[in-house]
Design a protein around this motif. Structure first.
Motif, PDB file in Angstrom:
ATOM      1  N   GLU A   1      36.544  32.548  19.660  1.00 21.03           N
ATOM      2  CA  GLU A   1      35.108  32.498  19.913  1.00 21.03           C
ATOM      3  C   GLU A   1      34.297  32.346  18.625  1.00 21.03           C
TER       4      GLU A   1
ATOM      5  N   ASP B   1      34.536  34.155  31.349  1.00 19.62           N
ATOM      6  CA  ASP B   1      35.001  33.083  30.475  1.00 19.62           C
ATOM      7  C   ASP B   1      36.516  33.061  30.357  1.00 19.62           C
ATOM      8  N   TYR B   2      37.125  34.242  30.398  1.00 23.10           N
ATOM      9  CA  TYR B   2      38.565  34.356  30.185  1.00 23.10           C
ATOM     10  C   TYR B   2      39.164  35.338  31.185  1.00 23.10           C
TER      11      TYR B   2
ATOM     12  N   ILE C   1      35.347  38.785  29.676  1.00 25.48           N
ATOM     13  CA  ILE C   1      36.788  38.781  29.921  1.00 25.48           C
ATOM     14  C   ILE C   1      37.094  39.622  31.154  1.00 25.48           C
TER      15      ILE C   1
ATOM     16  N   GLN D   1      46.034  39.143  23.256  1.00 25.26           N
ATOM     17  CA  GLN D   1      45.293  38.027  23.848  1.00 25.26           C
ATOM     18  C   GLN D   1      43.785  38.207  23.657  1.00 25.26           C
TER      19      GLN D   1
ATOM     20  N   VAL E   1      42.651  37.839  31.409  1.00 25.85           N
ATOM     21  CA  VAL E   1      43.818  38.404  30.738  1.00 25.85           C
ATOM     22  C   VAL E   1      44.578  39.242  31.747  1.00 25.85           C
TER      23      VAL E   1
ATOM     24  N   ILE F   1      41.217  35.801  21.612  1.00 25.32           N
ATOM     25  CA  ILE F   1      39.974  35.267  22.175  1.00 25.32           C
ATOM     26  C   ILE F   1      38.825  35.481  21.195  1.00 25.32           C
TER      27      ILE F   1
END
Length: 207
Positions: free
Chosen positions: A189, A167-168, A124, A181, A170, A185
């Motif tokens: 996952e 992957d993400y 993240i 958030q 924020v 996630i």
């Protein structure tokens, strides 16, 4: 037979430029989710007053640390000002096997090493709302010269170019929102198809 829920823990790797608020978000996450394990780093520097072995750091000699590097016992490591810092693999893997989620707050370079050695982690990237806000946060600390602020902004620009490796993303405009958030996630996952089917290869048995 049916599908069993994913039983192992998740390795959550959180990165972002200085001033994005990683430490603040991690502290808030640990308060909201006390079951979340914060990864303990190994270091060769001397313990400071009040620091506890296994809680603040795993304190190692340089010889021990170099052996850990040679034997692949670290997920990542770096050297700063004549001391080594790194993330012990066994500590992380043992907690994951216990079903606990592990949070690793780390810089971009270290995250790249972790991804090479532990690609199943959840990566993240924490962003500030804007570069203007990032500068304001760094200046707001009151501990940086203008040259230092500029150097941090340049470093942040370089780090932001690595966001595609995560992957993400924020955006930390509000700490509570960012924490929500990240926790969302983590829930998502655990429902990821690859994780469930890897743990349940015979899920259609008896159909």
């Amino acid at each position: 037979m049916g599908i069993q829920t994913y039983s192992k823990g998740l390795l959550i790797v959180l990165s972002g430029p200085s001033g994005a608020g990683k430490g603040t978000v991690c502290s808030a996450l640990r308060q909201q989710a006390p079951e979340l394990v914060y990864s303990v780093s190994a270091t060769t520097r001397q313990p400071r007053e009040g620091e506890v072995e296994g809680i603040n750091y795993f304190f190692k000699s340089k010889e021990e640390f170099r052996r850990m590097i040679d034997e692949g016992e670290l997920l990542e490591w770096a050297q700063y000002v004549d001391n080594y810092y790194g993330t012990p693999r066994r500590f992380v893997e043992d907690r994951l096997e216990e079903g606990k989620n592990v949070l690793l707050e780390i810089e971009v370079q270290g995250a790249r090493q972790v991804k090479e050695r532990f690609p199943e982690g959840v990566f993240i990237f924490l962003l500030p709302p804007s570069m203007k806000e990032l500068r304001a946060r760094i200046q707001g600390r009151g501990t940086e010269t203008e040259d230092a602020v500029q150097n941090r902004m340049m470093a942040a620009s370089d780090e932001l170019e690595q966001v595609h490796q995560y992957d993400y993303v924020v955006v930390n405009d509000e700490v509570a929102k960012a924490c929500h958030q990240i926790r969302s996630i983590m829930v998502a996952e655990r429902c990821r198809r690859e994780r469930l089917f890897k743990e349940n290869p015979d899920w259609l048995e008896g159909f």
